[in-house]
Design a protein around this motif. Structure first.
Motif, PDB file in Angstrom:
ATOM      1  N   PHE A 174       0.864  -1.176   0.000  1.00  0.00           N
ATOM      2  CA  PHE A 174       0.000   0.000   0.000  1.00  0.00           C
ATOM      3  C   PHE A 174       0.901   1.226   0.000  1.00  0.00           C
ATOM      4  O   PHE A 174       1.774   1.360   0.853  1.00  0.00           O
ATOM      5  CB  PHE A 174      -0.891  -0.006   1.247  1.00  0.00           C
ATOM      6  N   ILE A 175       0.690   2.099  -0.967  1.00  0.00           N
ATOM      7  CA  ILE A 175       1.470   3.331  -1.072  1.00  0.00           C
ATOM      8  C   ILE A 175       0.515   4.514  -0.997  1.00  0.00           C
ATOM      9  O   ILE A 175      -0.502   4.555  -1.679  1.00  0.00           O
ATOM     10  CB  ILE A 175       2.261   3.377  -2.396  1.00  0.00           C
ATOM     11  N   VAL A 176       0.877   5.473  -0.147  1.00  0.00           N
ATOM     12  CA  VAL A 176       0.045   6.654   0.070  1.00  0.00           C
ATOM     13  C   VAL A 176       0.489   7.784  -0.851  1.00  0.00           C
ATOM     14  O   VAL A 176       1.680   8.011  -1.049  1.00  0.00           O
ATOM     15  CB  VAL A 176       0.143   7.107   1.545  1.00  0.00           C
ATOM     16  N   LYS A 177      -0.496   8.482  -1.439  1.00  0.00           N
ATOM     17  CA  LYS A 177      -0.220   9.687  -2.218  1.00  0.00           C
ATOM     18  C   LYS A 177      -0.207  10.868  -1.257  1.00  0.00           C
ATOM     19  O   LYS A 177      -1.014  10.880  -0.323  1.00  0.00           O
ATOM     20  CB  LYS A 177      -1.322   9.934  -3.257  1.00  0.00           C
ATOM     21  N   PRO A 178       0.591  11.872  -1.439  1.00  0.00           N
ATOM     22  CA  PRO A 178       1.603  11.966  -2.483  1.00  0.00           C
ATOM     23  C   PRO A 178       2.692  10.919  -2.239  1.00  0.00           C
ATOM     24  O   PRO A 178       2.985  10.552  -1.104  1.00  0.00           O
ATOM     25  CB  PRO A 178       2.135  13.388  -2.361  1.00  0.00           C
ATOM     26  N   PHE A 179       3.282  10.466  -3.345  1.00  0.00           N
ATOM     27  CA  PHE A 179       4.203   9.347  -3.285  1.00  0.00           C
ATOM     28  C   PHE A 179       5.462   9.648  -2.499  1.00  0.00           C
ATOM     29  O   PHE A 179       6.044  10.714  -2.614  1.00  0.00           O
ATOM     30  CB  PHE A 179       4.624   8.923  -4.698  1.00  0.00           C
ATOM     31  N   ASN A 180       5.859   8.644  -1.737  1.00  0.00           N
ATOM     32  CA  ASN A 180       7.168   8.616  -1.122  1.00  0.00           C
ATOM     33  C   ASN A 180       8.006   7.727  -2.035  1.00  0.00           C
ATOM     34  O   ASN A 180       7.713   6.539  -2.186  1.00  0.00           O
ATOM     35  CB  ASN A 180       7.043   8.029   0.288  1.00  0.00           C
ATOM     36  N   SER A 181       9.012   8.284  -2.655  1.00  0.00           N
ATOM     37  CA  SER A 181       9.815   7.530  -3.619  1.00  0.00           C
ATOM     38  C   SER A 181      10.361   6.240  -3.033  1.00  0.00           C
ATOM     39  O   SER A 181      10.419   5.215  -3.716  1.00  0.00           O
ATOM     40  CB  SER A 181      10.975   8.381  -4.144  1.00  0.00           C
ATOM     41  N   ASP A 182      10.761   6.279  -1.778  1.00  0.00           N
ATOM     42  CA  ASP A 182      11.312   5.066  -1.146  1.00  0.00           C
ATOM     43  C   ASP A 182      10.298   3.932  -1.117  1.00  0.00           C
ATOM     44  O   ASP A 182      10.651   2.775  -1.335  1.00  0.00           O
ATOM     45  CB  ASP A 182      11.799   5.363   0.274  1.00  0.00           C
ATOM     46  N   ARG A 183       9.048   4.260  -0.841  1.00  0.00           N
ATOM     47  CA  ARG A 183       8.000   3.213  -0.814  1.00  0.00           C
ATOM     48  C   ARG A 183       7.776   2.619  -2.205  1.00  0.00           C
ATOM     49  O   ARG A 183       7.578   1.426  -2.359  1.00  0.00           O
ATOM     50  CB  ARG A 183       6.689   3.778  -0.269  1.00  0.00           C
ATOM     51  N   VAL A 184       7.780   3.464  -3.210  1.00  0.00           N
ATOM     52  CA  VAL A 184       7.606   2.989  -4.588  1.00  0.00           C
ATOM     53  C   VAL A 184       8.782   2.096  -4.972  1.00  0.00           C
ATOM     54  O   VAL A 184       8.605   1.002  -5.517  1.00  0.00           O
ATOM     55  CB  VAL A 184       7.463   4.173  -5.572  1.00  0.00           C
ATOM     56  N   ILE A 185       9.986   2.546  -4.663  1.00  0.00           N
ATOM     57  CA  ILE A 185      11.189   1.772  -4.977  1.00  0.00           C
ATOM     58  C   ILE A 185      11.170   0.436  -4.234  1.00  0.00           C
ATOM     59  O   ILE A 185      11.491  -0.611  -4.805  1.00  0.00           O
ATOM     60  CB  ILE A 185      12.448   2.599  -4.641  1.00  0.00           C
ATOM     61  N   ASP A 186      10.777   0.455  -2.964  1.00  0.00           N
ATOM     62  CA  ASP A 186      10.686  -0.792  -2.193  1.00  0.00           C
ATOM     63  C   ASP A 186       9.708  -1.770  -2.834  1.00  0.00           C
ATOM     64  O   ASP A 186       9.953  -2.977  -2.848  1.00  0.00           O
ATOM     65  CB  ASP A 186      10.263  -0.517  -0.745  1.00  0.00           C
ATOM     66  N   SER A 187       8.601  -1.266  -3.358  1.00  0.00           N
ATOM     67  CA  SER A 187       7.614  -2.165  -3.973  1.00  0.00           C
ATOM     68  C   SER A 187       8.190  -2.844  -5.210  1.00  0.00           C
ATOM     69  O   SER A 187       7.969  -4.039  -5.436  1.00  0.00           O
ATOM     70  CB  SER A 187       6.327  -1.411  -4.312  1.00  0.00           C
ATOM     71  N   LEU A 188       8.971  -2.109  -5.992  1.00  0.00           N
ATOM     72  CA  LEU A 188       9.604  -2.700  -7.177  1.00  0.00           C
ATOM     73  C   LEU A 188      10.665  -3.718  -6.755  1.00  0.00           C
ATOM     74  O   LEU A 188      10.748  -4.813  -7.317  1.00  0.00           O
ATOM     75  CB  LEU A 188      10.218  -1.621  -8.059  1.00  0.00           C
ATOM     76  N   LYS A 189      11.460  -3.368  -5.756  1.00  0.00           N
ATOM     77  CA  LYS A 189      12.480  -4.303  -5.269  1.00  0.00           C
ATOM     78  C   LYS A 189      11.838  -5.565  -4.707  1.00  0.00           C
ATOM     79  O   LYS A 189      12.361  -6.673  -4.903  1.00  0.00           O
ATOM     80  CB  LYS A 189      13.355  -3.627  -4.218  1.00  0.00           C
ATOM     81  N   ASN A 190      10.713  -5.424  -4.020  1.00  0.00           N
ATOM     82  CA  ASN A 190      10.002  -6.596  -3.497  1.00  0.00           C
ATOM     83  C   ASN A 190       9.533  -7.500  -4.634  1.00  0.00           C
ATOM     84  O   ASN A 190       9.596  -8.727  -4.532  1.00  0.00           O
ATOM     85  CB  ASN A 190       8.810  -6.181  -2.639  1.00  0.00           C
ATOM     86  N   TYR A 191       9.066  -6.905  -5.721  1.00  0.00           N
ATOM     87  CA  TYR A 191       8.653  -7.693  -6.881  1.00  0.00           C
ATOM     88  C   TYR A 191       9.843  -8.478  -7.436  1.00  0.00           C
ATOM     89  O   TYR A 191       9.750  -9.668  -7.692  1.00  0.00           O
ATOM     90  CB  TYR A 191       8.067  -6.795  -7.977  1.00  0.00           C
ATOM     91  N   ILE A 192      10.964  -7.803  -7.599  1.00  0.00           N
ATOM     92  CA  ILE A 192      12.165  -8.450  -8.155  1.00  0.00           C
ATOM     93  C   ILE A 192      12.623  -9.595  -7.245  1.00  0.00           C
ATOM     94  O   ILE A 192      12.957 -10.679  -7.718  1.00  0.00           O
ATOM     95  CB  ILE A 192      13.279  -7.414  -8.399  1.00  0.00           C
ATOM     96  N   LYS A 193      12.633  -9.352  -5.948  1.00  0.00           N
ATOM     97  CA  LYS A 193      13.036 -10.399  -4.989  1.00  0.00           C
ATOM     98  C   LYS A 193      12.087 -11.587  -5.053  1.00  0.00           C
ATOM     99  O   LYS A 193      12.505 -12.743  -5.040  1.00  0.00           O
ATOM    100  CB  LYS A 193      13.051  -9.853  -3.562  1.00  0.00           C
ATOM    101  N   LYS A 194      10.800 -11.299  -5.104  1.00  0.00           N
ATOM    102  CA  LYS A 194       9.782 -12.352  -5.108  1.00  0.00           C
ATOM    103  C   LYS A 194       9.890 -13.221  -6.358  1.00  0.00           C
ATOM    104  O   LYS A 194       9.842 -14.449  -6.282  1.00  0.00           O
ATOM    105  CB  LYS A 194       8.391 -11.718  -5.016  1.00  0.00           C
ATOM    106  N   VAL A 195      10.017 -12.601  -7.495  1.00  0.00           N
ATOM    107  CA  VAL A 195       9.976 -13.333  -8.770  1.00  0.00           C
ATOM    108  C   VAL A 195      11.334 -13.888  -9.170  1.00  0.00           C
ATOM    109  O   VAL A 195      11.443 -15.027  -9.628  1.00  0.00           O
ATOM    110  CB  VAL A 195       9.402 -12.438  -9.882  1.00  0.00           C
ATOM    111  N   TYR A 196      12.387 -13.101  -9.000  1.00  0.00           N
ATOM    112  CA  TYR A 196      13.698 -13.487  -9.516  1.00  0.00           C
ATOM    113  C   TYR A 196      14.661 -13.933  -8.431  1.00  0.00           C
ATOM    114  O   TYR A 196      15.811 -14.283  -8.732  1.00  0.00           O
ATOM    115  CB  TYR A 196      14.303 -12.335 -10.326  1.00  0.00           C
ATOM    116  N   LYS A 197      14.218 -13.878  -7.173  1.00  0.00           N
ATOM    117  CA  LYS A 197      15.044 -14.336  -6.046  1.00  0.00           C
ATOM    118  C   LYS A 197      16.407 -13.622  -5.997  1.00  0.00           C
ATOM    119  O   LYS A 197      17.419 -14.203  -5.685  1.00  0.00           O
ATOM    120  CB  LYS A 197      15.280 -15.845  -6.084  1.00  0.00           C
ATOM    121  N   ILE A 198      16.402 -12.340  -6.376  1.00  0.00           N
ATOM    122  CA  ILE A 198      17.645 -11.550  -6.377  1.00  0.00           C
ATOM    123  C   ILE A 198      17.695 -10.709  -5.118  1.00  0.00           C
ATOM    124  O   ILE A 198      16.777 -10.046  -4.762  1.00  0.00           O
ATOM    125  CB  ILE A 198      17.714 -10.634  -7.625  1.00  0.00           C
TER     126      ILE A 198
END
Length: 134
Positions: free
Chosen positions: A110-134
């Motif tokens: 869950f990300i609150v507007k206005p966006f906190n860049s760190d939260r957005v970046i964390d969500s992308l990193k979580n996706y990469i970790k989940k799918v690619y195990k990196i």
């Protein structure tokens, strides 16, 4: 490793979608791995499960307040047709009810507007970790 990600941004405000896209691109450009991101947009939230299938979407950022339906309704539909897809809810209303309902219905974040860049970046990193195990 080369990663291809199809990202769907669902928000009725174009500026919000573009800001989110910009933050994600900035994060992608900072990564040490090669990520190719394709962005898809929806301002109404209509036919999202079908768009996910048609566009081979891997990651969704979904606004709760939309003109034709709610993000929570869409989330429910997406969970039925794409149970493993990563969906991050986005809202200017960070009430306990919105956050709790989103997580209970299967949102991966869950990300609150206005966006906190760190939260957005964390969500992308979580996706990469989940799918690619990196």
């Amino acid at each position: 490793m080369n990663i291809e990600i199809n990202i769907l941004l669902v928000d009725d405000v174009e500026h919000t979608r573009e800001l989110l896209r910009s933050i994600l691109l900035s994060c992608i450009n900072d990564q040490k791995i090669n990520i190719n991101a394709n962005f898809f947009h929806s301002k109404t939230g209509l036919n999202i499960p079908q768009r996910i299938t048609d566009d081979k979407i891997n990651l969704v950022y979904l606004d709760i307040e939309l003109p034709t339906t709610t993000g929570l309704t869409i989330l429910k539909d997406v969970r039925q047709s794409h149970p493993d897809l990563m969906v991050v809810m986005v809202s200017g209303e960070s009430s306990t009810e919105n956050v709790t309902n989103s997580i209970k219905m299967g949102a991966n974040g869950f990300i609150v507007k206005p966006f906190n860049s760190d939260r957005v970046i964390d969500s992308l990193k979580n996706y990469i970790k989940k799918v690619y195990k990196i």
